[in-house]
Design an enzyme around this catalytic site. Sequence first.
Site, short mmCIF file in Angstrom:
data_model
loop_
_atom_site.label_atom_id
_atom_site.label_comp_id
_atom_site.label_asym_id
_atom_site.label_seq_id
_atom_site.Cartn_x
_atom_site.Cartn_y
_atom_site.Cartn_z
N ASP A 1 -1.98 22.92 18.47
CA ASP A 1 -2.92 21.97 18.02
C ASP A 1 -3.75 21.28 19.09
OD1 ASP A 1 -1.68 22.43 15.44
OD2 ASP A 1 -0.13 20.97 16.13
N HIS B 1 -5.56 27.30 12.65
CA HIS B 1 -6.77 26.76 13.64
C HIS B 1 -7.69 26.27 12.46
CE1 HIS B 1 -5.52 29.74 16.73
NE2 HIS B 1 -4.59 29.01 16.65
P1 IMP Z 1 8.33 28.51 14.29
O1 IMP Z 1 7.07 29.09 15.05
O2 IMP Z 1 7.71 28.16 12.70
O3 IMP Z 1 9.34 29.16 14.17
O4 IMP Z 1 8.41 26.86 14.75
C1 IMP Z 1 8.94 26.80 15.80
C2 IMP Z 1 8.41 25.52 16.66
O5 IMP Z 1 6.92 25.62 16.93
C3 IMP Z 1 8.23 24.20 15.72
O6 IMP Z 1 8.44 22.90 16.78
C4 IMP Z 1 6.93 24.32 15.06
O7 IMP Z 1 6.63 23.04 14.83
C5 IMP Z 1 6.03 24.83 16.18
N1 IMP Z 1 4.82 25.47 16.05
C6 IMP Z 1 4.96 26.84 15.47
N2 IMP Z 1 3.52 27.12 15.29
C7 IMP Z 1 2.68 25.77 15.66
C8 IMP Z 1 1.37 25.70 15.56
O8 IMP Z 1 0.46 26.29 15.40
N3 IMP Z 1 1.23 24.51 16.11
C9 IMP Z 1 1.99 23.31 16.45
N4 IMP Z 1 3.26 23.55 16.43
C10 IMP Z 1 3.60 24.70 15.98
MG MG Z 2 -2.83 24.12 14.66
#
Ligand code: IMP
Ligand code: MG
Length: 335
Positions: free
Chosen positions: A13, A42
């Site tokens: 982000d 994105h």
């Molecule tokens: P997962 O990738 O869904 O397994 O989540 C694992 C961790 O990564 C969590 O804390 C999510 O909030 C974070 N996360 C995964 N993708 C993003 C993203 O694109 N932006 C921010 N946090 C993310």
């Molecule tokens: Mg994002």
Amino acid sequence: MVCTVVAGAFWGDEGKGKIISYLALKDKIDVCVRTGSVNAAHTVVYQNKKYALHMVPSTFVYEKSRLLIGAGTNVQVPQLLKEIEETGVKNRIGVDPQCSIIEEKHSALDKSSAHLKGLGTTGWGVGPAQEDRVRRTGKVAREVPELAPFLTDVALEVNTAIDADRNVLLEGTQGLMLSLFYGSYPYVTSRDTSASTISAEAGVGPTKVDSVLLVHKSFITRVGTGPLPGELSKEEAVKRGWFELAAGTGRERRSAPFNFDLAKRAVMINGATEVAITKLDVVFPECKDKTSFEQLSSEAKGFITKVETETGVPVTIIGTGPSVFDIIDRRNSGV
Ligand code: IMP
Ligand code: MG
């Protein structure tokens, strides 16, 4: 003509979507390979329309850009088809036959596992799909009839484009602090998120990469659980105007001030050659919509200069508002 990797420095982000969509139009990016997976959203704001892209590369705003999804990527088929429709790119998007597929069962597991819930995952099923891929039981794109019209050898296409001196961008997702290797383990995503892995997922070797642009936001946010150094209370975040909701999941983002030590480490591990800073206007409201460095307040200039001194890398691109062209581009100006 260059091959650039765009990666995130913190917990995702950082505004990679905005920076990439700007580069697409400004530099005429011929080919973009998106890596990572559907857990990332994105944000691209272009011609008064806001997109939250989970699968389609952020260079879609440049209508000549060839859009590719690399073999290291996990594809969520319904979301990809929905975004292809929304962005109107069905004639210029390609998917590698070896992308792994996220199925219903993966998302169900992601949402029902107490362990994964405790990590605050996005619930898209990326972790469980990765598990199946490592176990070599996961489905891949060539087995999915809906993807047949889009299949292409992404590694071959992108390397051919690089050899023909075309402008290529490799789009990373998340940020270094969510890396499976270098992040705040176990509160991380299910893959490495650094520039090396981004190029590996796209099928591009390290000698073919010319620049690594590492995107930082002017303050830090994090969704999900896990440590966040210098975390502010929600009340303080609201007061400062830093309180955000996640583009993908709608969850509240936690926030903290910019962290120079983390930035320095992220620059090191990504081998960054240049840095982008987004949302300067959120921390320094007097900088809103400015398009040249000279127009910035002395506090804002001081912050940018400090990022350069601490990281040892030039800050080439600065975001001063949500739209694609709310940008200060210092790449050729010398200031
Ligand atoms: P997962 O990738 O869904 O397994 O989540 C694992 C961790 O990564 C969590 O804390 C999510 O909030 C974070 N996360 C995964 N993708 C993003 C993203 O694109 N932006 C921010 N946090 C993310
Ligand atoms: Mg994002």
